[in-house]
Design a protein around this motif. Structure first.
Motif, PDB file in Angstrom:
ATOM      1  N   VAL A 149       2.973   1.743  -4.391  1.00 17.53           N
ATOM      2  CA  VAL A 149       3.235   3.145  -4.065  1.00 17.53           C
ATOM      3  C   VAL A 149       2.897   3.480  -2.615  1.00 17.53           C
ATOM      4  CG1 VAL A 149       2.951   3.982  -6.433  1.00 17.53           C
ATOM      5  CG2 VAL A 149       0.961   3.858  -4.935  1.00 17.53           C
ATOM      6  N   GLY A 150       2.260   2.563  -1.891  1.00 13.68           N
ATOM      7  CA  GLY A 150       1.961   2.790  -0.483  1.00 13.68           C
ATOM      8  C   GLY A 150       3.173   2.505   0.386  1.00 13.68           C
ATOM      9  N   LYS A 151       2.950   2.218   1.661  1.00 12.89           N
ATOM     10  CA  LYS A 151       4.057   1.961   2.590  1.00 12.89           C
ATOM     11  C   LYS A 151       4.875   0.750   2.152  1.00 12.89           C
ATOM     12  CE  LYS A 151       1.586   3.952   6.531  1.00 12.89           C
ATOM     13  NZ  LYS A 151       0.937   3.667   7.839  1.00 12.89           N
ATOM     14  N   ALA A 152       4.184  -0.303   1.736  1.00 15.51           N
ATOM     15  CA  ALA A 152       4.898  -1.488   1.266  1.00 15.51           C
ATOM     16  C   ALA A 152       5.684  -1.176  -0.010  1.00 15.51           C
ATOM     17  CB  ALA A 152       3.928  -2.633   1.019  1.00 15.51           C
ATOM     18  N   GLY A 153       5.128  -0.332  -0.868  1.00 15.97           N
ATOM     19  CA  GLY A 153       5.819   0.051  -2.093  1.00 15.97           C
ATOM     20  C   GLY A 153       7.050   0.886  -1.826  1.00 15.97           C
ATOM     21  N   GLN A 154       6.965   1.760  -0.839  1.00 17.29           N
ATOM     22  CA  GLN A 154       8.123   2.558  -0.467  1.00 17.29           C
ATOM     23  C   GLN A 154       9.240   1.667   0.050  1.00 17.29           C
ATOM     24  OE1 GLN A 154       6.531   5.444   2.283  1.00 17.29           O
ATOM     25  NE2 GLN A 154       4.982   6.116   0.822  1.00 17.29           N
ATOM     26  N   LEU A 155       8.859   0.653   0.810  1.00 17.31           N
ATOM     27  CA  LEU A 155       9.857  -0.292   1.308  1.00 17.31           C
ATOM     28  C   LEU A 155      10.419  -1.126   0.159  1.00 17.31           C
ATOM     29  CD1 LEU A 155      11.441  -1.678   3.506  1.00 17.31           C
ATOM     30  CD2 LEU A 155       9.419  -3.038   4.058  1.00 17.31           C
ATOM     31  N   LEU A 156       9.564  -1.535  -0.776  1.00 19.76           N
ATOM     32  CA  LEU A 156      10.050  -2.289  -1.920  1.00 19.76           C
ATOM     33  C   LEU A 156      11.095  -1.505  -2.697  1.00 19.76           C
ATOM     34  CD1 LEU A 156       9.944  -4.692  -3.912  1.00 19.76           C
ATOM     35  CD2 LEU A 156       8.101  -3.475  -5.098  1.00 19.76           C
ATOM     36  N   ASP A 157      10.858  -0.211  -2.900  1.00 20.52           N
ATOM     37  CA  ASP A 157      11.840   0.611  -3.609  1.00 20.52           C
ATOM     38  C   ASP A 157      13.186   0.602  -2.884  1.00 20.52           C
ATOM     39  OD1 ASP A 157      10.146   1.281  -5.675  1.00 20.52           O
ATOM     40  OD2 ASP A 157       9.475   3.159  -4.769  1.00 20.52           O
ATOM     41  N   LYS A 158      13.169   0.614  -1.553  1.00 18.95           N
ATOM     42  CA  LYS A 158      14.407   0.560  -0.778  1.00 18.95           C
ATOM     43  C   LYS A 158      15.082  -0.809  -0.902  1.00 18.95           C
ATOM     44  CE  LYS A 158      13.166   4.005   2.729  1.00 18.95           C
ATOM     45  NZ  LYS A 158      14.380   4.843   2.612  1.00 18.95           N
ATOM     46  N   MET A 159      14.282  -1.858  -0.885  1.00 17.88           N
ATOM     47  CA  MET A 159      14.822  -3.205  -1.037  1.00 17.88           C
ATOM     48  C   MET A 159      15.507  -3.360  -2.392  1.00 17.88           C
ATOM     49  SD  MET A 159      11.551  -5.246   0.581  1.00 17.88           S
ATOM     50  CE  MET A 159      12.166  -6.906   0.313  1.00 17.88           C
TER      51      MET A 159
END
Length: 293
Positions: A149-159
């Motif tokens: 849910v952090g910055k990496a999680g936000q990017l994962l959702d986009k990926m």
């Protein structure tokens, strides 16, 4: 550790202590001691069910621009919560994702329990076509109890969205360890081992058709290998699970993309290859992604 293993160690210590004293050791006066298993019981998986195929909708654009606004609010934290998975009994085993989460919440199998704020069992839909597995919770995940849910999680959702996957429609997201390692360090071997029973039980209940491993720690623990992520990424591998072999692909962890944008291009190539196999196996896999968005 099983109760039988604990009893063996206890008896060995008792015998050694008696030898030292030359008589019955005062440290071991009790005749019997009851031990409990630490690791969650796990039932071997049943054969995977086949699924019907249909035509697929058009794919979304790649996530090439995702890292530019990684610091901003992408809405991942305000996204609708997926339904709790696994509330029904599966195959008569009595184990549910809810019961696994309850066991994780009180687990003290390793030192990570001493520093955690919340456990992070996982999140997603009840019958995911893809299971996404990362390394472990970070600071934001430790605070919220939710994975990625952090910055990496936000990017994962986009990926994932770039290849029509989402935790709210057709994926389940989990980690190798369920508690945050201090300072986000790599989980130790014993810490990953302490959580392996929980992850295996989740895989058993979810029965994913594919696994997407995010980063070196995830793929090395799943495949029991020391080979690096640069060698393993982008190729189809197999996760041996009981008598089954689940197709697995590894790619770079979103955190790595935030640190080095040069990794975006190869990561996108990995995701396109992953999408191709999804389409070949289940052409309508993305249908729910578009209809429920």
């Amino acid at each position: 550790m099983t109760s039988e293993e604990k009893e063996t160690i206890y008896n060995l210590l008792k015998l050694s202590s008696c030898w030292v004293y030359g008589y019955k050791s005062p440290k071991f006066q009790g005749d019997t001691v009851a031990f409990d298993d630490d690791v969650i019981e796990f039932v071997e998986p049943a054969p995977a069910k086949t699924e019907q195929a249909a035509d697929a909708p058009a794919m979304k654009e790649p996530f090439a621009q995702a890292t530019e606004k990684a610091e901003g609010n992408t809405g991942a934290e305000n996204a609708p919560q997926p339904k709790t998975a696994g509330e029904k009994k599966e195959n008569g085993s009595g184990i549910t994702l809810e019961s696994i989460s309850q066991r994780i919440a009180v687990c003290r199998n390793c030192v990570l329990a001493n520093t955690r704020t919340n456990t992070v069992p996982g999140e997603g839909v009840e019958h995911p076509y893809v299971m996404v597995i990362g390394e472990g919770p970070g600071e934001d995940e430790d605070k919220s109890g939710r994975p990625f849910v952090g910055k990496a999680g936000q990017l994962l959702d986009k990926m994932l969205a770039a290849i029509s996957l989402s935790r709210t429609t057709n994926c389940y997201i989990a980690n190798i360890v369920k508690c945050r390692p201090p300072m986000n360090r790599t989980p130790m071997i014993d810490e990953a081992s302490a959580c392996s029973g929980y992850l295996q039980a989740q895989i058993h209940l979810l029965k994913p058709k594919f696994i997407l491993a995010m980063g070196r720690t995830a793929v090395q623990n799943l495949l029991k290998t020391n080979t690096g992520i640069n060698t393993l990424r982008g190729q189809w591998l197999e996760f041996q699970f009981g008598n089954e072999k689940i197709p697995l692909m590894a790619t770079y962890h979103p955190s790595a993309l935030l640190r080095d944008e040069r990794l975006k291009a190869p990561a996108w190539q990995d995701l396109k290859k992953f999408r191709e196999k999804l389409l070949a196996e289940k052409p309508d896999y993305a249908e729910v992604f578009y209809t429920q968005k």
